[in-house]
Design an enzyme around this catalytic site. Structure first.
Site, short mmCIF file in Angstrom:
data_model
loop_
_atom_site.label_atom_id
_atom_site.label_comp_id
_atom_site.label_asym_id
_atom_site.label_seq_id
_atom_site.Cartn_x
_atom_site.Cartn_y
_atom_site.Cartn_z
N ALA A 160 -29.98 -137.79 -132.53
CA ALA A 160 -28.89 -136.92 -132.95
C ALA A 160 -28.71 -137.04 -134.46
O ALA A 160 -28.65 -138.14 -135.00
CB ALA A 160 -27.60 -137.32 -132.25
N LYS A 161 -28.65 -135.91 -135.11
CA LYS A 161 -28.37 -135.90 -136.55
C LYS A 161 -26.85 -136.01 -136.69
O LYS A 161 -26.16 -135.01 -136.94
CB LYS A 161 -28.93 -134.64 -137.20
CG LYS A 161 -28.99 -134.68 -138.72
CD LYS A 161 -29.75 -133.49 -139.26
CE LYS A 161 -29.73 -133.44 -140.78
NZ LYS A 161 -30.48 -134.55 -141.41
N ALA A 162 -26.36 -137.22 -136.51
CA ALA A 162 -24.93 -137.49 -136.45
C ALA A 162 -24.43 -137.98 -137.80
O ALA A 162 -25.09 -138.79 -138.46
CB ALA A 162 -24.64 -138.53 -135.37
N TYR A 166 -25.29 -141.84 -140.96
CA TYR A 166 -25.70 -141.83 -142.36
C TYR A 166 -24.95 -142.84 -143.23
O TYR A 166 -25.26 -142.98 -144.42
CB TYR A 166 -25.58 -140.41 -142.92
CG TYR A 166 -26.75 -139.57 -142.46
CD1 TYR A 166 -27.86 -139.38 -143.27
CD2 TYR A 166 -26.77 -139.01 -141.19
CE1 TYR A 166 -28.95 -138.65 -142.83
CE2 TYR A 166 -27.85 -138.29 -140.74
CZ TYR A 166 -28.94 -138.10 -141.56
OH TYR A 166 -30.04 -137.39 -141.11
#
Length: 308
Positions: A160-162, A166
């Site tokens: 998931a590009k959550a 980051y």
């Protein structure tokens, strides 16, 4: 110029709003707990068809996949989100753009239960040149191994590009910048090379391309593009576990990503990579990539969606 104080429009929950009025409440759940997903997409001014978004549908598909992983139900179809991204680039009169769709939880409640919260979608677009300096595309960058480990696959959902994922990347990048380097190399929990703070990693050894297996790495759209371009150039790619010392003695190395595009690595942990210059295979793939996104190669036009 502040990102909050600009002319233009932002797509918010199906409505085009004035840029300066596109605000959310202080108690927006995702602001406090980091549960949101996003994409980074680029539009390029192509040689024949004007402004086009590169691999729009693939990015939107990954946005929906990320949302599903984190149990966020996007209240729009993929087609609606695709159309909204094209619309926001056109409405802001951008010939080239970086596009940021974000899916986040509202301010209907607080706490870890996250119950009864509205799922919001916002999309912005603005001019943003290459993430790295123009010189680095030829000269290459200096990279160091981060003291921060990339997430374990069972700690956060790495596919998931959550947004919350980051935090790890920001700490790694700050550490690298503070040490005089341009980017960080993050290792997985077993000590193998994973990726940069926001990029996938490739290296070349004896004419063969190598890249880490997709365990704790994000399945990058640019990474997938390089796979196709390399295969079409007759290059062999192997996915495998890569150690730091594999990188020290490789012939070439580079990062890929929508923001970074294709950038050579010419120094890693104080070791010069190859000749210390952008390698021939890196230059070939970098050149092909920019030709593709600019619409200069007819065979890849299916990856481009016109804004007009």
């Amino acid at each position: 110029m502040s990102f909050a104080d600009r002319d233009g429009y932002i797509w918010m929950d199906g409505v085009l709003k004035d840029w300066r009025d596109s605000n959310t409440h202080f108690l927006t759940h995702s602001l406090h707990y980091g549960l949101s997903v996003f994409e980074g997409v680029r539009a390029y001014n192509t040689v024949k068809n004007g402004t086009c978004v590169f691999r729009l549908k693939d990015h939107t598909r990954r946005l929906f996949d990320s949302a599903k992983i984190l149990q966020l139900e996007i209240p729009y179809s993929e087609d609606e989100i695709n159309s909204a991204q094209l619309e926001i680039v056109k409405k802001n009169s951008l010939s080239e753009a970086y596009i940021r769709p974000l899916v986040f939880l509202g301010s209907q409640g607080m706490g870890l239960r996250a119950e009864g919260l509205k799922v919001h979608v916002g999309i912005a677009a603005w001019e943003w040149p290459s993430y790295m300096s123009p010189e680095s595309l030829e000269r290459g960058i200096k990279v160091r191994t981060s003291s921060y480990t990339r997430h374990h696959v069972n700690i956060t959902m790495c596919k998931a590009k959550a947004s919350g994922n980051y935090i790890n990347s920001m700490m790694a990048l700050r550490e690298a910048l503070d040490s005089g380097c341009d980017e960080a190399m993050m290792l997985d929990t077993e000590g193998f090379v994973a990726e940069g703070s926001g990029e996938n990693f490739f290296m070349v050894k004896d004419g063969i391309l190598y890249t880490p297996e997709l365990t704790s790495c994000l399945n990058g759209i640019t990474r997938a593009t390089i796979f196709t371009l390399a295969a079409d150039q007759g290059l062999e790619i192997r996915e495998k576990r890569i150690t730091r010392d594999d990188v020290y003695i490789c012939d070439e190395a580079f990062f890929t990503g929508t923001a970074a595009e294709v950038v050579p690595i010419t120094e890693y942990d104080g070791r010069v990579i190859g000749s210390g210059k952008r390698g021939k295979i890196t230059e070939l793939l970098q050149s092909k990539y920019f030709d593709v996104v600019k619409g200069a190669i007819p065979d890849y036009m299916h990856w481009l969606d016109s804004v007009n």
